[in-house]
Each structure stands twice: as C-alpha cells, then as structure tokens.
Design a protein around this motif. Structure first.
Motif, PDB file in Angstrom:
ATOM      1  N   GLU A  33       0.809  -1.216   0.000  1.00 15.82           N
ATOM      2  CA  GLU A  33       0.000   0.000   0.000  1.00 15.82           C
ATOM      3  C   GLU A  33       0.843   1.268   0.000  1.00 15.82           C
ATOM      4  N   SER A  34       2.156   1.134  -0.178  1.00 15.50           N
ATOM      5  CA  SER A  34       3.005   2.319  -0.194  1.00 15.50           C
ATOM      6  C   SER A  34       4.252   2.038  -1.022  1.00 15.50           C
ATOM      7  N   LEU A  35       4.900   3.106  -1.460  1.00 14.64           N
ATOM      8  CA  LEU A  35       6.138   2.969  -2.209  1.00 14.64           C
ATOM      9  C   LEU A  35       7.231   2.356  -1.341  1.00 14.64           C
ATOM     10  N   ASP A  36       7.227   2.698  -0.048  1.00 15.25           N
ATOM     11  CA  ASP A  36       8.229   2.127   0.856  1.00 15.25           C
ATOM     12  C   ASP A  36       8.141   0.607   0.888  1.00 15.25           C
ATOM     13  N   ALA A  37       6.920   0.078   0.882  1.00 11.28           N
ATOM     14  CA  ALA A  37       6.746  -1.374   0.917  1.00 11.28           C
ATOM     15  C   ALA A  37       7.282  -2.020  -0.359  1.00 11.28           C
ATOM     16  N   ILE A  38       7.109  -1.338  -1.483  1.00 10.96           N
ATOM     17  CA  ILE A  38       7.626  -1.857  -2.753  1.00 10.96           C
ATOM     18  C   ILE A  38       9.152  -1.884  -2.725  1.00 10.96           C
ATOM     19  N   VAL A  39       9.765  -0.816  -2.237  1.00 13.15           N
ATOM     20  CA  VAL A  39      11.222  -0.754  -2.168  1.00 13.15           C
ATOM     21  C   VAL A  39      11.758  -1.826  -1.217  1.00 13.15           C
ATOM     22  N   ARG A  40      11.096  -2.025  -0.088  1.00 13.80           N
ATOM     23  CA  ARG A  40      11.546  -3.056   0.855  1.00 13.80           C
ATOM     24  C   ARG A  40      11.461  -4.439   0.235  1.00 13.80           C
ATOM     25  N   PHE A  41      10.399  -4.690  -0.535  1.00  9.84           N
ATOM     26  CA  PHE A  41      10.271  -5.983  -1.211  1.00  9.84           C
ATOM     27  C   PHE A  41      11.450  -6.206  -2.151  1.00  9.84           C
ATOM     28  N   ALA A  42      11.818  -5.187  -2.917  1.00  5.85           N
ATOM     29  CA  ALA A  42      12.922  -5.326  -3.858  1.00  5.85           C
ATOM     30  C   ALA A  42      14.238  -5.556  -3.130  1.00  5.85           C
ATOM     31  N   GLN A  43      14.430  -4.879  -2.009  1.00  5.83           N
ATOM     32  CA  GLN A  43      15.683  -5.026  -1.261  1.00  5.83           C
ATOM     33  C   GLN A  43      15.813  -6.419  -0.634  1.00  5.83           C
ATOM     34  N   ASP A  44      14.680  -7.030  -0.309  1.00  2.00           N
ATOM     35  CA  ASP A  44      14.710  -8.345   0.320  1.00  2.00           C
ATOM     36  C   ASP A  44      14.686  -9.484  -0.696  1.00  2.00           C
ATOM     37  N   GLY A  45      14.538  -9.139  -1.976  1.00  2.00           N
ATOM     38  CA  GLY A  45      14.350 -10.171  -2.994  1.00  2.00           C
ATOM     39  C   GLY A  45      15.647 -10.712  -3.545  1.00  2.00           C
TER      40      GLY A  45
END
Length: 209
Positions: free
Chosen positions: A7-19
C-alpha cells in the motif's frame, strides 16, 4: 504464484531489497490483465506482424538515435519501444519503473479509479542470468518472428542453440522462453532498464507457467 499486497512505495522498495538479485518486474494497471504480448491481445497473425515490421523498417529511421539496427530483433526491440504491437513483452530490472507503469495511466486517465480495480507488479525470478543480445543464436537475432515455426531454442552449457521444430531435444533439455537484454537502439531502452520476454508460445499467458 505468491501474492503480496502493498500500500506504499516504501513497501515496494523493501520488497525489492529483500528479494533475489536476478528478478524481472512488470507493472500493469489492472490485476485482471493476462500477461500476454500485444500481438496476441490484438489477434495479429505472424504474417501481419512481419508486414508491419517491414513497413516500420522502411519508415522508422527517424526513431533511431544512433546507428540503424543491424538485425530483425533490433528492429523489433525499437518498434516495441515506439508503440508497435510485437511479440515482445516489456519487463524491467527496476521495480520502480514497473511501479510507474502500474499506476501512470490510472493517475492520468482515471483520476477517481474504482476501488475494485487493483494495479499489480509482477516479479519473476530468472532461473538464469538474463540473456545478453551478443550471445543469442543468429537465427533468433535475424528471424525472431519465425521462432516456433522454423526453429526452437534449447539451453546448452555455453548458452542457447537453435533446433528444427519436432527434432528430438538433447537429453534433459527443453525449448525455452527467454528474458533478453535488448540492444540499446533507443535511449528509452536504457532509461527503463528494459528487459524483453520472448516466448515461443506467445498465446500462453506467462502467469500459467
């Protein structure tokens, strides 16, 4: 296929960093859309696709930033980035580019989008490194539209190999759909960290396999 709600851009960035490191992303403005190339969505035949590419080669010189493309696949890549309907499907190495394409048209054309319509970003882990253009078989570079009709591709230890359809594959090998890094024939390709998915079964939605 695992689904994650963000629900936020921060969540998208965190997903990419953890992937994973080798991931391709694609943003769509409606999660109900199937992952199929534009030629399939529009019902364009391979013959019509070839005719369209021939016209684009004749009239598309103004779309070239540098030296003209040297192969059919390069022309296909250039046409894809200028709105031509092709069998290539746009993906990107950047989750932020995918996020932009997921919401851009909604923000511009649908200032009050339906709460029942979700955009989506697909993340696909690549089993192999993305295929660089220079290592693709000449059959694929020179005749990508004929793939599946005149030849198929198999994975071999040193890259990819073209084989005639119907011939027996090598032991443990099978035809591929590939993620390729396109040649930079347009500045847009570089700016979007572009990848192309080229399937020998473009009528089959990616999410089914």
């Amino acid at each position: 296929m695992k689904e994650i709600t963000v629900e936020s851009l921060d969540a998208i960035v965190r997903f990419a960093q953890d992937g994973l490191a080798a991931v391709a992303y694609r943003g769509v403005d409606d999660i109900a859309h199937h992952l199929i190339p534009r030629v399939t969505r529009l019902g364009i035949t391979a013959r019509a696709e070839r005719d369209t590419m021939e016209l684009f080669r004749m009239r598309g010189q103004s779309a070239v930033d540098g030296p003209p493309p040297s192969s059919e696949l390069e022309w296909l890549a250039l046409g894809q980035h200028h709105g031509l309907a092709t069998r290539l499907m746009d993906w990107t190495q950047s989750i932020l580019v995918a996020a932009f394409f997921a919401v851009d048209e909604i923000a511009v054309a649908k200032p009050q989008p339906s709460p029942k319509t979700d955009a989506a970003i697909y993340a696909m882990a690549a089993p192999f490194a993305f295929a660089p253009f220079s290592r693709l078989p000449p059959e694929l570079r020179d005749d990508p539209i004929g793939w599946g009709e005149r030849y198929e591709l198999e994975s071999v230890p040193d890259g990819l190999k073209a084989v005639r359809p119907g011939s027996a594959p090598e032991s443990g090998k099978r035809p591929l759909s590939i993620l390729l890094i396109p040649p930079v024939v347009s500045a847009r390709i570089s700016a979007q960290s572009a990848l192309f998915l080229l399937s020998q079964t473009p009528h089959v939605p990616v999410e089914t396999y």
